[in-house]
Design an enzyme around this catalytic site. Structure first.
Site, mmCIF file in Angstrom:
data_model
loop_
_atom_site.group_PDB
_atom_site.id
_atom_site.type_symbol
_atom_site.label_atom_id
_atom_site.label_comp_id
_atom_site.label_asym_id
_atom_site.label_seq_id
_atom_site.Cartn_x
_atom_site.Cartn_y
_atom_site.Cartn_z
ATOM 1 N N ASN A 6 0.858 -1.180 0.000
ATOM 2 C CA ASN A 6 0.000 0.000 0.000
ATOM 3 C C ASN A 6 0.898 1.236 0.000
ATOM 4 O OD1 ASN A 6 -1.847 2.011 0.477
ATOM 5 N ND2 ASN A 6 -2.380 1.344 2.558
ATOM 6 N N LYS A 8 0.012 4.313 -0.297
ATOM 7 C CA LYS A 8 -0.639 5.506 0.275
ATOM 8 C C LYS A 8 -0.347 6.711 -0.630
ATOM 9 C CE LYS A 8 -0.288 3.275 4.715
ATOM 10 N NZ LYS A 8 -0.135 3.366 6.162
ATOM 11 N N HIS A 88 -9.704 1.125 4.948
ATOM 12 C CA HIS A 88 -8.416 1.384 5.603
ATOM 13 C C HIS A 88 -8.604 2.403 6.729
ATOM 14 C CE1 HIS A 88 -4.311 2.625 6.344
ATOM 15 N NE2 HIS A 88 -3.938 1.487 5.798
ATOM 16 N N GLU A 90 -6.905 4.815 7.724
ATOM 17 C CA GLU A 90 -6.640 6.222 7.388
ATOM 18 C C GLU A 90 -7.855 6.852 6.706
ATOM 19 O OE1 GLU A 90 -2.896 5.538 5.445
ATOM 20 O OE2 GLU A 90 -1.986 5.165 7.393
ATOM 21 N N GLU A 157 -5.355 -4.777 10.589
ATOM 22 C CA GLU A 157 -4.294 -3.806 10.819
ATOM 23 C C GLU A 157 -4.588 -2.989 12.075
ATOM 24 O OE1 GLU A 157 -2.238 -2.632 6.878
ATOM 25 O OE2 GLU A 157 -4.120 -1.538 6.988
ATOM 26 N N GLY A 163 2.396 2.395 10.674
ATOM 27 C CA GLY A 163 3.338 3.501 10.492
ATOM 28 C C GLY A 163 4.081 3.912 11.754
ATOM 29 N N SER A 193 3.363 -1.978 10.422
ATOM 30 C CA SER A 193 4.813 -2.019 10.669
ATOM 31 C C SER A 193 5.460 -3.358 10.307
ATOM 32 C CB SER A 193 5.121 -1.629 12.112
ATOM 33 O OG SER A 193 4.725 -0.283 12.334
#
Ligand code: PGA
Length: 229
Positions: A6, A8, A88, A90, A157, A163, A193
């Site tokens: 991914n 991003k 996701h 985010e 996740e 991150g 991570s």
């Protein structure tokens, strides 16, 4: 195993092309049956020959229309993109996508036969309440989602591991995947991570069917290492 990158909001059209060229030369050594997915930014969507599947990080649930800033089905069809990432954290947290909105998006792309990588994950305060709360929280993220969809891949996740450089422990991943697998008979990826230093032990965990990698996937050699090691 499934290995998904991914990107991003990283990489350009030019660097994505170069990345894929490099990756393809490296993953010749991958195991038979392993699948590699790349989710580049929308501007880098294209058609590539080779053993990687290109997916969209996001799209709006419409063929086309007045949805400023979004891309729709028409823009994905141009490049024969048939894979999409939905849910996701985010997009849930930063872009404010609600479970209802996500479920609508899921239903739309399901109705168009997309392969869907559906992401779930708990915030730190839920993890701190213990495993029972984590599982309850994760299951609530399936509200409105057709978990029997044959082209569904789920990615677990934990938000606090994304991150941050701090992956969940092997035990946390193992227990959570085991719990999810009780209600979910779908490929289940872990993300948060993941890097070459820990990918091998994570994919060795029972119930882990692959990896969704952000930061450590941005370098083609690094990502290839996780696939071929
Ligand atoms: P990370 O991101 O590997 O940088 O933690 C994973 C993801 O958000 O998919």
């Amino acid at each position: 195993m499934i290995f998904a990158a991914n990107f991003k909001t990283n990489h350009t059209r030019k660097s994505t092309k170069k990345y894929i060229e490099t990756l393809l030369t490296k993953i010749i050594a991958k195991k038979e049956g392993d699948k590699v997915y790349i989710f580049p930014p929308a501007t880098a969507l294209d058609q590539f020959c080779g053993d990687v599947i290109l997916g969209a990080q996001n799209a709006y649930m419409a063929q086309n229309g007045a949805f400023t800033g979004e891309i729709g089905l028409e823009q994905l069809e141009e490049f024969e993109i048939k894979t999409i990432l939905i849910g996701h954290s985010e997009r849930r947290e930063i872009l404010g996508e609600s479970q209802t909105f996500i479920a609508e998006k899921f239903a739309y792309f399901q109705s168009h036969g997309f392969e869907i990588v559906y992401c779930i994950g708990e915030p730190l305060e839920v993890r701190q309440q213990g495993q029972h709360s984590v599982v309850e929280y994760l299951l609530s993220q399936f509200e409105g989602i057709d978990t029997s969809y044959e082209k569904l891949i789920v990615a677990y996740e934990p938000i606090w591991a994304i991150g941050t450089g701090r992956s969940a422990t092997l035990e946390e991943i193992g227990n959570t995947h085991e719990a999810l697998k009780k209600t979910l008979q779908k490929p289940l990826l872990y993300g948060g991570s993941v890097k070459p230093e820990n990918s091998k032990e994570i994919i060795a965990i029972r119930g882990v069917d692959g990896l969704l990698v952000g930061s450590a996937s941005l370098d083609a050699e690094n990502f290839a290492k996780m696939i071929t090691d």
